[in-house]
Write an enzyme that holds these catalytic residues in place. Structure first.
Site, mmCIF file in Angstrom:
data_model
loop_
_atom_site.group_PDB
_atom_site.id
_atom_site.type_symbol
_atom_site.label_atom_id
_atom_site.label_comp_id
_atom_site.label_asym_id
_atom_site.label_seq_id
_atom_site.Cartn_x
_atom_site.Cartn_y
_atom_site.Cartn_z
ATOM 1 N N GLU A 9 -6.373 -1.786 -4.169
ATOM 2 C CA GLU A 9 -6.882 0.072 -3.678
ATOM 3 C C GLU A 9 -6.411 1.194 -4.425
ATOM 4 O O GLU A 9 -5.438 0.449 -5.357
ATOM 5 C CB GLU A 9 -6.153 0.588 -2.476
ATOM 6 C CG GLU A 9 -6.531 2.402 -1.991
ATOM 7 C CD GLU A 9 -5.852 2.728 -0.652
ATOM 8 O OE1 GLU A 9 -5.277 1.761 -0.252
ATOM 9 O OE2 GLU A 9 -6.676 3.444 -0.571
ATOM 10 N N HIS A 40 -7.421 11.162 5.077
ATOM 11 C CA HIS A 40 -8.765 11.087 5.596
ATOM 12 C C HIS A 40 -9.506 12.628 6.332
ATOM 13 O O HIS A 40 -9.253 11.882 6.919
ATOM 14 C CB HIS A 40 -9.067 9.326 7.112
ATOM 15 C CG HIS A 40 -8.075 8.257 6.356
ATOM 16 N ND1 HIS A 40 -8.964 7.155 6.802
ATOM 17 C CD2 HIS A 40 -7.449 7.956 5.813
ATOM 18 C CE1 HIS A 40 -8.190 6.671 6.463
ATOM 19 N NE2 HIS A 40 -7.027 6.684 5.584
ATOM 20 N N HIS A 52 -11.378 6.174 2.297
ATOM 21 C CA HIS A 52 -11.945 7.510 2.530
ATOM 22 C C HIS A 52 -12.479 9.015 2.193
ATOM 23 O O HIS A 52 -11.427 8.237 0.419
ATOM 24 C CB HIS A 52 -11.025 7.753 3.659
ATOM 25 C CG HIS A 52 -9.503 7.192 2.983
ATOM 26 N ND1 HIS A 52 -8.725 7.308 2.685
ATOM 27 C CD2 HIS A 52 -9.123 6.143 2.727
ATOM 28 C CE1 HIS A 52 -7.811 7.129 2.076
ATOM 29 N NE2 HIS A 52 -8.090 6.569 2.649
ATOM 30 N N GLU A 79 -11.073 0.591 -1.143
ATOM 31 C CA GLU A 79 -9.967 0.168 -0.909
ATOM 32 C C GLU A 79 -10.763 -1.298 -0.201
ATOM 33 O O GLU A 79 -10.841 -1.503 1.209
ATOM 34 C CB GLU A 79 -8.519 0.200 -0.091
ATOM 35 C CG GLU A 79 -9.398 1.136 1.263
ATOM 36 C CD GLU A 79 -8.088 2.023 1.861
ATOM 37 O OE1 GLU A 79 -6.913 1.096 2.333
ATOM 38 O OE2 GLU A 79 -8.051 2.987 1.998
ATOM 39 N N ASP A 100 -3.605 7.486 -3.229
ATOM 40 C CA ASP A 100 -2.933 5.900 -2.226
ATOM 41 C C ASP A 100 -3.937 4.567 -3.118
ATOM 42 O O ASP A 100 -4.110 5.223 -3.335
ATOM 43 C CB ASP A 100 -4.402 6.827 -1.061
ATOM 44 C CG ASP A 100 -4.351 5.543 -0.200
ATOM 45 O OD1 ASP A 100 -3.191 4.467 -0.317
ATOM 46 O OD2 ASP A 100 -5.319 5.408 0.589
ATOM 47 N N ASP A 123 0.646 -1.325 -0.192
ATOM 48 C CA ASP A 123 -0.159 0.107 0.093
ATOM 49 C C ASP A 123 1.287 1.198 0.123
ATOM 50 O O ASP A 123 1.644 1.398 1.223
ATOM 51 C CB ASP A 123 -1.202 0.425 1.119
ATOM 52 C CG ASP A 123 -1.848 0.894 0.763
ATOM 53 O OD1 ASP A 123 -1.559 2.437 0.214
ATOM 54 O OD2 ASP A 123 -3.253 1.093 2.032
HETATM 55 MN MN MN Z 1 -6.580 4.823 1.650
HETATM 56 MN MN MN Z 2 -4.208 2.782 1.000
#
Ligand code: MN
Ligand code: MN
Length: 301
Positions: free
Chosen positions: A280, A164, A156, A189, A96, A85
């Site tokens: 994600e 977030h 998010h 995700e 992200d 990630d």
């Molecule tokens: Mn994330």
């Molecule tokens: Mn992530």
């Protein structure tokens, strides 16, 4: 959305794609996790971006929030399932994104479930749609493979320097009637597991975040103000402070964490010790639907 933001996200998307492809090309059983994290973060910096958070390398029943410690001795285990990630930012604009790889073909279906769920989420996201209805699509896709979504992890809303930013994209129908709006940026995700579908906080903390502006009377003010100016409000690892403060920074950060000057993210572990997969991407919401910034699904096909 302004033209500039589109350009920044185009650049962030190509950086993240390259970094994930690079990570996929080097990860293998026996590789030190410290080396993997440092090579990923170095690649992000080579592109002229900064890591938006430390590379998370979460293995098997660990769902998220593990990054290598300063003198990490752990390696990628054989037969494991590995979540990679990564985050990159330019001037606080964040991408992200995550992929899962496995060295045991038995776990391929678990990864497929998360991929299908991400695809279903993408198709359902458009202005006016409720957050819970996206969650419903994620849950349905994962359950169709015979697995469970992890209910207490979610996608998010992302804002500048805010990973977030309030609204969450659940991995099930949680009843949240808030709606998705044009111009918003979301990380989505889906986490799938053959365990019980809940994560617990582990005892280990490897990722931290500054929670307030440093004041000169604070302990280790020099450390706090360095974090404030070089990293800002985004998550960090003590590894990024060693070149400046030496190996003892680990103890300093732990002390600041225990005294409440910085926030710590515990490693998240599946409650039934089930295996966990995560895929994600970051999406920009346009009038016509959700546009993937990375197009992570194309990397895994
Ligand atoms: Mn994330
Ligand atoms: Mn992530």
């Amino acid at each position: 959305m302004t033209v500039d933001l589109e350009k920044i996200y185009e650049r962030l998307g190509s950086i993240a794609r390259d970094v994930l492809n690079y990570a996929l090309s080097i990860v293998e059983p026996g590789m030190p996790i410290l080396e993997l994290c440092e090579r990923i973060e170095g690649r992000i910096r080579q592109h002229g971006a900064k890591p938006a958070f430390p590379a998370n390398i979460s293995i098997n029943e660990i769902a998220a929030h593990y990054t290598a410690t300063i003198s990490d001795k752990s390696t990628i285990p054989k037969d494991s399932i590995v979540k990679i990630d990564i985050g990159a930012h330019i001037d606080g604009y964040i991408v992200d994104t995550a992929v899962t790889v496995t060295f045991n073909p038995m776990y391929n279906q678990l990864i497929k479930a998360s991929m299908k769920a991400l695809e279903a989420a993408q198709l359902s996201m458009k202005p006016g749609v409720t957050l819970s209805s996206v969650g419903l699509q994620v849950e349905r896709a994962i359950r169709s493979f015979g697995f469970k979504p992890i209910k207490n992890l979610s996608g998010h809303l992302i804002r500048r320097y805010e990973l977030h930013a309030g609204k969450s994209i659940p991995n099930y129908d949680n009843g949240d009637r808030q709606r998705i709006n044009e111009g918003e940026v979301y990380a989505v995700e889906p986490f799938s597991t053959n365990g019980v579908g809940i994560v617990d906080d582990g005892s280990q903390v490897t990722i931290y975040r500054l929670i307030k502006s440093p004041r000169t009377k604070d302990p280790y003010y020099e450390v706090l103000s360095y974090i404030n100016s070089e990293i800002g409000p985004l998550p960090f690892t003590p590894r990024w402070l060693v070149h400046r403060f030496g190996d003892n920074i680990n103890n300093v950060i732990n002390e600041l964490y225990l005294k409440g000057y910085i926030y710590g993210y515990p490693v998240l572990i599946e409650h039934g010790k089930g295996l966990v997969a995560q895929v994600e991407d970051t999406f920009i919401i346009t009038r016509d639907g959700a546009v993937p910034v990375v197009n992570v699904l194309s990397l895994l096909k």
